[in-house]
Structures are given as structure tokens and as C-alpha cells.
Design an enzyme around this catalytic site. Structure first.
Site, PDB file in Angstrom:
ATOM      1  N   ARG A 228      47.610  43.256  45.625  1.00 55.07           N
ATOM      2  CA  ARG A 228      48.307  44.549  46.015  1.00 55.07           C
ATOM      3  C   ARG A 228      49.287  44.401  46.692  1.00 55.07           C
ATOM      4  O   ARG A 228      49.315  43.627  47.658  1.00 55.07           O
ATOM      5  CB  ARG A 228      47.489  45.588  45.668  1.00 55.07           C
ATOM      6  CG  ARG A 228      46.384  46.373  44.223  1.00 55.07           C
ATOM      7  CD  ARG A 228      47.332  46.253  42.875  1.00 55.07           C
ATOM      8  NE  ARG A 228      46.575  46.679  42.402  1.00 55.07           N
ATOM      9  CZ  ARG A 228      46.741  46.339  41.132  1.00 55.07           C
ATOM     10  NH1 ARG A 228      47.121  45.242  41.658  1.00 55.07           N
ATOM     11  NH2 ARG A 228      45.924  46.573  40.285  1.00 55.07           N
ATOM     12  N   HIS A 276      54.528  40.650  38.332  1.00 55.07           N
ATOM     13  CA  HIS A 276      52.869  40.940  38.249  1.00 55.07           C
ATOM     14  C   HIS A 276      52.612  40.643  36.819  1.00 55.07           C
ATOM     15  O   HIS A 276      51.624  41.562  35.886  1.00 55.07           O
ATOM     16  CB  HIS A 276      53.352  42.680  38.131  1.00 55.07           C
ATOM     17  CG  HIS A 276      51.823  43.513  38.846  1.00 55.07           C
ATOM     18  ND1 HIS A 276      51.124  44.009  39.324  1.00 55.07           N
ATOM     19  CD2 HIS A 276      50.493  43.190  38.361  1.00 55.07           C
ATOM     20  CE1 HIS A 276      49.899  44.448  39.376  1.00 55.07           C
ATOM     21  NE2 HIS A 276      49.612  43.411  39.129  1.00 55.07           N
TER      22      HIS A 276
END
Ligand code: GLV
Length: 313
Positions: A228, A276
């Protein structure tokens, strides 16, 4: 009939999901979260990504919530999330294989300095950045050796990299040296050519990849972030790149995400950014995984990727 409601990907995706479930799991009664007059009293499970807080609160009586993400930090931190409902993270063969392929691509790119080629090509520069180092001469360290981290480590090891892992508690993986606990971090980091972040995002791991941690790597090491964005103190990473402490980085996640258009990381000559996308299984693969999880839960078995809210993943 077991009933599954789908909110993941919004109303436009509902028809597509339904068709896929109809072919991979015709035994499930699949409905859309967005159906007018949906009666939640007759729903057993939900498939979600990032529903609104009030939608999550309405799922309090379900038998299980399955997330289309491998990371579920956004759900656990939502005040509306019903913590007593079992929550299962996305898994399955394709999710793990995609992540392993992405990290292999990124690691090979760092090893061969492919970012330099991309920058040179943009400028029509023909210049050999001679690198005669093979993957068997490079040591990669994976932080976060859970389900995905274990797959990534095995994949890299199989290709020929020397692989080490770091995690909270001990784990044995053939051919891979696994370090555990904070005391072992300096030894783990001190030998790496490439660091891969695949930690879960928890109170303990947020901001963990900071100036001190990056400083514990050998000078010029590469960094791959597929965990993350919030694991990393972005300004510390930028400084480490500018100072040459980190030689190059491949970032699939950032903080903030996406980065603002004028952020220096976008145009940094040593940085590759992807939006992502490291590991997003096809809907078919996700549906097969969801089917298997629901069958397990109906048999009162524990799914392997059942989240422990106290642990945070
Ligand atoms: C994506 O980051 C995921 O959690 O699957």
C-alpha cells in the site's frame, strides 16, 4: 439456495458479474446490491470492494463478506464495517500468479536498469548501460510473507534470484531465508539488492518504510512497492532516490494515490509508476474463488484468507 449480493464495481458491472456467476456457480442465487427493493434479510453473503459506510453497516447480519481486494485495510478502518461478520480477502491462483509475475517483471527491470532504456528512448539516445549481472547474482527481500508474499518469493526463487523474506512471526519456506520480528530487520535489509513491499496495511506497518529503513539497505538498492502507498513516507523515498541511497523504484501504489500531476515522483528518472494494477484477477477467476469460499463457509470450514480484525489483515 445460498444468496450472494454483489456491490463490487458498481451498478454497471452487475449484469456482467451475474452472467459469470451463472456459468461458474449456477448453484448460487446472485443478485445486485443496486436492485430496487433488495431484501437483505434473504441474503447470505456479499461481494464488495469499497462500499459506502452506510452500505457496510447494512451488511451486519450476513454470514460473510468477501472483498475483491487482497488488501482489506479500507474496510476494517471504516466505522460502518460490522466487525463480527467474517471477512475474507481475495485470493486464488490467478491473484497470486499475477502478483508474482508483476514482481518478477519489476525485479528484472531493476536488475537490467530498464528505466534508463525508457528514458534514453524518449530522447533517441543509443547508449549501452552495460549490466552483466544475472538474477542468480541478485538478492531480493520480500517484506510481508503471507499468502501473496510467499507466492512471490517462491516465483523469484524458482527463476534464480536469491530470496529472503521478512515477517512478523517465523515461517519456513524451502530455499528462502525468512527473518522475523523487528530485531531481525537490519540483518534482512543489509544484504538486499532489491526490496519488495507486500506488507498488510496495519497500524504497525503504516509509514514503516521511512528514511531509517531505506537507509538500512545497501546503497543503490532497488525498491518495489506492491503493498500500500501508506507503508511509505513518500518524502523519505524521494530523498533516498535523489541521494542515490535507493537506486531505482517501481511503484504500483503511492501515497497519495494517484499522485498529483506535479508530483516529482511522476517524472523521476529512477522511478517507474504503474496505476495499482499489479494483481487484478479476471472476474471469472474471482468468481471461482468466491464460489469456493462460500462452499467452505457453508460447510463451516475456515477459509484460508479469513481476516482477523484484531491483527488487521
Ligand atoms: C489491491 O490492492 C488489492 O488489495 O487487491
Amino acid at each position: 439456495m445460498v444468496r450472494l449480493v454483489i456491490s463490487s464495481d458498481g451498478p454497471a458491472a452487475a449484469g456482467g458479474w451475474r452472467e459469470i456467476f451463472h456459468s461458474v456457480a449456477p448453484e448460487l442465487d446472485v443478485c445486485s446490491w443496486y436492485e430496487p427493493g433488495l431484501d437483505l434479510a434473504h441474503v447470505d453473503y456479499a461481494l464488495v470492494w469499497h462500499p459506502a459506510s452506510e452500505d457496510l453497516a447494512r451488511m451486519a447480519h450476513l454470514k460473510g463478506i468477501i472483498c475483491t481486494g487482497a488488501g482489506i485495510n479500507h474496510l476494517l478502518h471504516d466505522p460502518g464495517f460490522p466487525l463480527h461478520v467474517p471477512l475474507v480477502r481475495m485470493g486464488g491462483e490467478q491473484t497470486a500468479a499475477l502478483m508474482a509475475d508483476y514482481v518478477l517483471w519489476a525485479a528484472l527491470g531493476l536488475l537490467r536498469d530498464s528505466r534508463t532504456w525508457a528514458v534514453q528512448q524518449q530522447r533517441a539516445v543509443w547508449k549501452n548501460n552495460r549490466i552483466s549481472r544475472t538474477c542468480s547474482e541478485a538478492r531480493v527481500g520480500v517484506m510481508g510473507m503471507g499468502h501473496l508474499g510467499g507466492h512471490v518469493a517462491r516465483h523469484l526463487h524458482h527463476v534464480g534470484f536469491t530470496v529472503a523474506g521478512w515477517r512478523r512471526s517465523a515461517r519456513d519456506l524451502p530455499g528462502i531465508q525468512v527473518f522475523s520480528g523487528n530485531d531481525a530487520l537490519p540483518d534482512f535489509l543489509g544484504e538486499l539488492d532489491i526490496l519488495v513491499n507486500l506488507l498488510p496495511s496495519t497500524h504497525e506497518t503504516r509509514g514503516m518504510i521511512n528514511h531509517a529503513l531505506l537507509g538500512a539497505l545497501p546503497r543503490g538498492a532497488g525498491f518495489i512497492n506492491v503493498g500500500r502507498g501508506n507503508h511509505v513516507i513518500t518524502d523519505d523515498l524521494l530523498r533516498a532516490l535523489d541521494e542515490g541511497q535507493v537506486g531505482a523504484a517501481v511503484l504500483d501504489v503511492t501515497d497519495p494515490e494517484p499522485l498529483p500531476a506535479d508530483h516529482p515522483l511522476w517524472r523521476h528518472e529512477r522511478v517507474t509508476i504503474t496505476p495499482h494494477v499489479a494483481s487484478e484477477a479476471s472476474r471469472e477467476a474471482q468468481a471461482r474463488y468466491v464460489r469456493d469460499v462460500i462452499h467452505q463457509m457453508e460447510r463451516h470450514e475456515r477459509p484460508a484468507l479469513l481476516c482477523d480484525p484484531a491483527r488487521g489483515y
